[in-house]
Design a protein around this motif. Structure first.
Motif, PDB file in Angstrom:
ATOM      1  N   VAL A   1       0.732  -1.226  -0.044  1.00  0.00           N
ATOM      2  CA  VAL A   1      -0.199  -0.136   0.156  1.00  0.00           C
ATOM      3  C   VAL A   1       0.909   1.248  -0.086  1.00  0.00           C
ATOM      4  O   VAL A   1       0.411   2.423  -0.561  1.00  0.00           O
ATOM      5  CB  VAL A   1      -1.194  -0.035   1.225  1.00  0.00           C
ATOM      6  N   LYS A   2       1.999   1.346   0.483  1.00  0.00           N
ATOM      7  CA  LYS A   2       2.957   2.357   0.455  1.00  0.00           C
ATOM      8  C   LYS A   2       4.422   1.885   0.535  1.00  0.00           C
ATOM      9  O   LYS A   2       5.043   1.476   1.803  1.00  0.00           O
ATOM     10  CB  LYS A   2       2.668   3.110   1.770  1.00  0.00           C
ATOM     11  N   ALA A   3       4.988   2.103  -0.455  1.00  0.00           N
ATOM     12  CA  ALA A   3       6.426   1.368  -0.531  1.00  0.00           C
ATOM     13  C   ALA A   3       7.285   2.431   0.289  1.00  0.00           C
ATOM     14  O   ALA A   3       7.133   3.607   0.500  1.00  0.00           O
ATOM     15  CB  ALA A   3       6.972   1.558  -2.005  1.00  0.00           C
ATOM     16  N   GLY A   4       8.458   1.829   0.770  1.00  0.00           N
ATOM     17  CA  GLY A   4       9.387   2.816   1.529  1.00  0.00           C
ATOM     18  C   GLY A   4       9.156   2.965   3.007  1.00  0.00           C
ATOM     19  O   GLY A   4      10.086   3.564   3.569  1.00  0.00           O
ATOM     20  N   CYS A   5       8.154   2.309   3.672  1.00  0.00           N
ATOM     21  CA  CYS A   5       7.826   2.814   4.859  1.00  0.00           C
ATOM     22  C   CYS A   5       8.499   1.768   5.848  1.00  0.00           C
ATOM     23  O   CYS A   5       8.547   0.498   5.257  1.00  0.00           O
ATOM     24  CB  CYS A   5       6.210   2.753   5.234  1.00  0.00           C
ATOM     25  N   THR A   6       8.782   2.019   6.939  1.00  0.00           N
ATOM     26  CA  THR A   6       9.429   0.961   7.760  1.00  0.00           C
ATOM     27  C   THR A   6       8.371   0.504   9.098  1.00  0.00           C
ATOM     28  O   THR A   6       7.590   1.230   9.284  1.00  0.00           O
ATOM     29  CB  THR A   6      10.911   1.185   8.366  1.00  0.00           C
ATOM     30  N   VAL A   7       8.758  -0.685   9.406  1.00  0.00           N
ATOM     31  CA  VAL A   7       7.908  -1.123  10.656  1.00  0.00           C
ATOM     32  C   VAL A   7       8.914  -1.686  11.725  1.00  0.00           C
ATOM     33  O   VAL A   7       9.688  -2.478  11.432  1.00  0.00           O
ATOM     34  CB  VAL A   7       7.055  -2.267  10.197  1.00  0.00           C
ATOM     35  N   GLU A   8       8.661  -1.258  12.810  1.00  0.00           N
ATOM     36  CA  GLU A   8       9.538  -1.677  13.815  1.00  0.00           C
ATOM     37  C   GLU A   8       8.533  -2.041  15.360  1.00  0.00           C
ATOM     38  O   GLU A   8       7.563  -1.796  15.357  1.00  0.00           O
ATOM     39  CB  GLU A   8      10.300  -0.491  14.529  1.00  0.00           C
ATOM     40  N   ILE A   9       9.202  -3.189  15.872  1.00  0.00           N
ATOM     41  CA  ILE A   9       8.228  -3.572  17.132  1.00  0.00           C
ATOM     42  C   ILE A   9       8.790  -2.685  18.248  1.00  0.00           C
ATOM     43  O   ILE A   9      10.062  -2.144  18.300  1.00  0.00           O
ATOM     44  CB  ILE A   9       8.823  -5.019  17.347  1.00  0.00           C
TER      45      ILE A   9
ATOM     46  N   VAL B   1       1.243  -6.910  20.595  1.00  0.00           N
ATOM     47  CA  VAL B   1       2.480  -6.480  19.857  1.00  0.00           C
ATOM     48  C   VAL B   1       2.433  -4.809  19.319  1.00  0.00           C
ATOM     49  O   VAL B   1       1.233  -4.655  18.601  1.00  0.00           O
ATOM     50  CB  VAL B   1       2.788  -7.473  18.402  1.00  0.00           C
ATOM     51  N   ASP B   2       3.183  -4.094  19.630  1.00  0.00           N
ATOM     52  CA  ASP B   2       3.093  -2.700  19.526  1.00  0.00           C
ATOM     53  C   ASP B   2       4.036  -2.398  18.186  1.00  0.00           C
ATOM     54  O   ASP B   2       5.189  -2.954  18.294  1.00  0.00           O
ATOM     55  CB  ASP B   2       3.626  -1.989  20.473  1.00  0.00           C
ATOM     56  N   LEU B   3       3.688  -1.866  17.185  1.00  0.00           N
ATOM     57  CA  LEU B   3       4.409  -1.700  15.904  1.00  0.00           C
ATOM     58  C   LEU B   3       4.547  -0.201  15.599  1.00  0.00           C
ATOM     59  O   LEU B   3       3.489   0.564  15.755  1.00  0.00           O
ATOM     60  CB  LEU B   3       3.573  -2.193  14.758  1.00  0.00           C
ATOM     61  N   LEU B   4       5.491  -0.012  15.255  1.00  0.00           N
ATOM     62  CA  LEU B   4       5.965   1.602  15.026  1.00  0.00           C
ATOM     63  C   LEU B   4       6.022   1.700  13.431  1.00  0.00           C
ATOM     64  O   LEU B   4       6.871   0.952  13.020  1.00  0.00           O
ATOM     65  CB  LEU B   4       7.157   2.380  15.588  1.00  0.00           C
TER      66      LEU B   4
END
Ligand code: TTP
Ligand code: MG
Length: 416
Positions: A348-356, A370-373
Motif C-alpha cells: 500500500v505504501k512503498a518505503g515505509c518501515t515497521v519496527e516492533i 505487539v506494538d508496531l511503529l
C-alpha cells in the motif's frame, strides 16, 4: 548554556577471555589485570597507567544512543587507548550498544544491515554506561547528555550503584520526562504491591485509584537505587501522600503487603479478572455479569449465552479465542506479525518501515500484545497509510475482528 551540566564516562573495561568477550563502560580506569585477561583502562587525573601494549578495537553502536552522548562515549574511548572503528565489520571483536539494544534479534538485524552473517561469539557483550554527576556542576539537562542511568545487566542481575552517586530528589521531581524506567530495576519487590493494586482497581472498575497506584509503581521503578528507608520515597512526585506511602512502608518493613495478599485471594477479584480477560468485556459489564447474573467463570458465560443477550459482537470472538488472547505473545510471534504487516504495508505504501515497539523494544521476551511503529520517509506521507494498511490486512484475511480508533493521520479517510 542552559544549566551547566556534564556527565563523564568513568570506565571502559574490556574482558578478552574468549568465553566472555564483553565491554562495559563505567569509571575512567586504566590498568591491566593480566591474571584474568581483563584489561582495565584507568585514568587518574592523567593518562598514567594506560597500558600501551593493548589496543582494543571497538565499534560503538549508534542506534539508541543520543548523538551527544555517543560523541562523549566515542571521545572517551579514543582518548583512552581504544581504536574506534567507524564501520561495523566482521573482524570487530566487541560491540558497545546501549543496554536496551542487547535484545534478542538485535544481532540478526545487524547481520541484515551488513548483509552478511555475523559470528555469535563476536558479539557476546555487555554494556553498562555509568555516568557520574560532576560535583561542581548541576545535573544533566534534557538537551544535554542523559541523566544517570542504572539499567540492569543483561544477565538479569540488577545494575550496581556506585556509592558516591548522589540522588537529586528535586531534579527527579521536576523532570518527570527524563525518568528512566528500566525493565529490571532496583525495587522489584517494593513495586510489586503497587503494581498489583493498580491491576486490582482497573479490574474492579476504579480507574482513578488504579492510575494513582500505577503512577506510584512507575515512580519506584525509575529510582536509580534500592530503597531502604521511607525518607527516600517521601515527597517523591508520583507517589503522593496517601495509601501508596503506607503500602511502601509496610513492604519495606515486612517484605510484603497484607492488603495485596488478601486482595489477590478475593473471590470477586479472581472472577472479575477472568471475565475482563474476554475481549469485549470491560469492568462494568463484568460487574453486571457477576452481580446480576451470578456469573462466576468464562464457562458460565458460554453456558448461559442465550439468556445473557450480550449484544457486543466482539464478545463472541473474545470467547472463541479466550485462551489464545490470554497467552503471552513470544518474541518470535511478534517478529512474524511484524513481517506480515511489513509485507502488506509494502503493497500500500512503498518505503515505509515497521519496527516492533513497546515492551519488546525494551527487551521483554514476551508481551500481552505487539506494538508496531510505522515510519514514512517524508512528513505527510503517513496520511491515509493506516487505513489502507488495515483494509489490505483485512482483505488478506489477517483481521478477524477490529476496533479502530480514528487516527489523526487519517483525517480525510473513511474509517471503518
Ligand atoms: P503496552 O502494550 O500496554 O505495554 P508494553 O508493550 O510495555 O507491555 P506488554 O504489551 O507486554 O504488556 O503499551 C505499549 C507502550 O505504550 C509501552 O511500552 C509504553 C507506552 N505506554 C505509556 O506510555 N503509558 C501507558 O499508560 C501505557 C499503558 C503504555
Ligand atoms: Mg505491548
Amino acid at each position: 548554556m542552559s544549566v551547566a551540566k556534564k556527565a563523564k564516562i568513568e570506565r571502559i573495561t574490556v574482558d578478552t577471555r574468549p568465553s566472555c568477550q564483553c565491554y562495559s563502560m563505567g569509571s575512567v580506569n586504566m590498568c591491566q589485570k593480566p591474571e584474568d585477561s581483563k584489561i582495565d583502562l584507568r585514568q587518574e587525573g592523567s593518562k598514567e597507567g594506560y597500558h600501551k601494549d593493548y589496543k582494543a578495537t571497538v565499534f560503538i553502536v549508534k542506534e539508541g544512543i543520543q548523538n551527544k552522548r555517543f560523541c562523549v562515549i566515542h571521545k572517551f574511548a579514543s582518548n583512552n587507548g581504544f581504536i574506534c572503528e567507524e564501520k561495523l565489520s566482521e573482524r570487530k571483536k566487541s560491540l558497545l550498544p546501549e543496554e536496551e539494544f542487547t535484545i534478542p534479534g538485535y544481532y540478526d538485524w545487524l547481520s541484515q544491515k551488513m548483509q552478511q552473517p555475523l559470528k555469535a561469539t563476536t558479539f557476546h557483550m555487555v554494556s553498562q554506561i555509568q555516568e557520574e554527576k560532576c560535583h561542581s556542576e548541576s545535573y544533566l539537562s534534557h538537551n544535554d547528555e542523559e541523566p544517570l542511568r542504572n539499567d540492569a545487566h543483561t544477565d538479569g542481575s540488577v545494575a550496581f550503584m556506585t556509592e558516591h552517586v548522589p540522588f537529586d530528589k528535586d531534579h527527579f521531581n521536576s523532570n518527570m520526562l527524563e525518568r528512566n524506567a528500566p525493565l529490571k530495576h532496583f525495587n522489584l519487590q517494593l513495586m510489586e504491591p503497587l503494581a498489583f493494586l493498580s491491576d486490582y482497581w482497573i479490574v474492579m472498575g476504579d480507574e482513578r485509584r488504579s492510575l494513582a497506584y500505577a503512577k506510584a509503581a512507575a515512580t519506584i521503578k525509575c529510582l536509580p537505587f534500592p530503597v531502604t528507608m521511607m525518607e527516600q520515597v517521601i515527597d517523591l512526585k508520583g507517589i503522593g501522600t496517601g495509601h501508596s506511602l503506607k503500602v511502601l512502608q509496610e513492604t519495606l518493613e515486612t517484605g510484603t503487603c497484607r492488603e495485596m495478599v488478601v486482595k489477590k485471594d478475593f473471590e470477586k477479584y479472581k472472577v472479575m479478572k477472568s471475565l475482563t480477560g474476554v475481549y469485549g468485556i470491560g469492568s462494568s459489564l463484568a460487574e453486571k455479569l457477576y452481580s446480576t447474573y451470578n456469573i462466576r467463570s468464562v464457562q458460565d458465560i458460554i453456558r448461559l449465552w442465550n439468556e445473557l443477550n450480550l449484544s457486543d459482537e466482539r464478545i463472541k470472538y473474545g470467547l472463541a479465542y479466550y485462551a489464545d488472547l490470554n497467552s503471552p505473545v513470544p518474541r518470535e510471534s511478534a517478529d512474524k506479525i511484524k513481517d506480515i504487516v511489513k509485507n502488506e504495508l509494502d503493497k500500500v505504501k512503498a518505503g515505509c518501515t515497521v519496527e516492533i515497539a513497546g515492551g519488546f523494544r525494551r527487551g521483554k521476551l514476551s508481551g500481552h500484545d505487539v506494538d508496531l511503529l510505522i515510519r514514512c520517509n517524508k512528513k505527510g506521507e503517513e496520511r491515509g497509510v493506516l487505513s489502507k494498511l488495515l483494509k489490505q490486512l483485512k482483505h488478506r484475511g489477517y483481521i478477524l475482528q477490529e476496533k479502530m480508533v480514528k487516527s489523526t493521520y487519517d483525517d480525510d479517510d473513511e474509517v471503518q
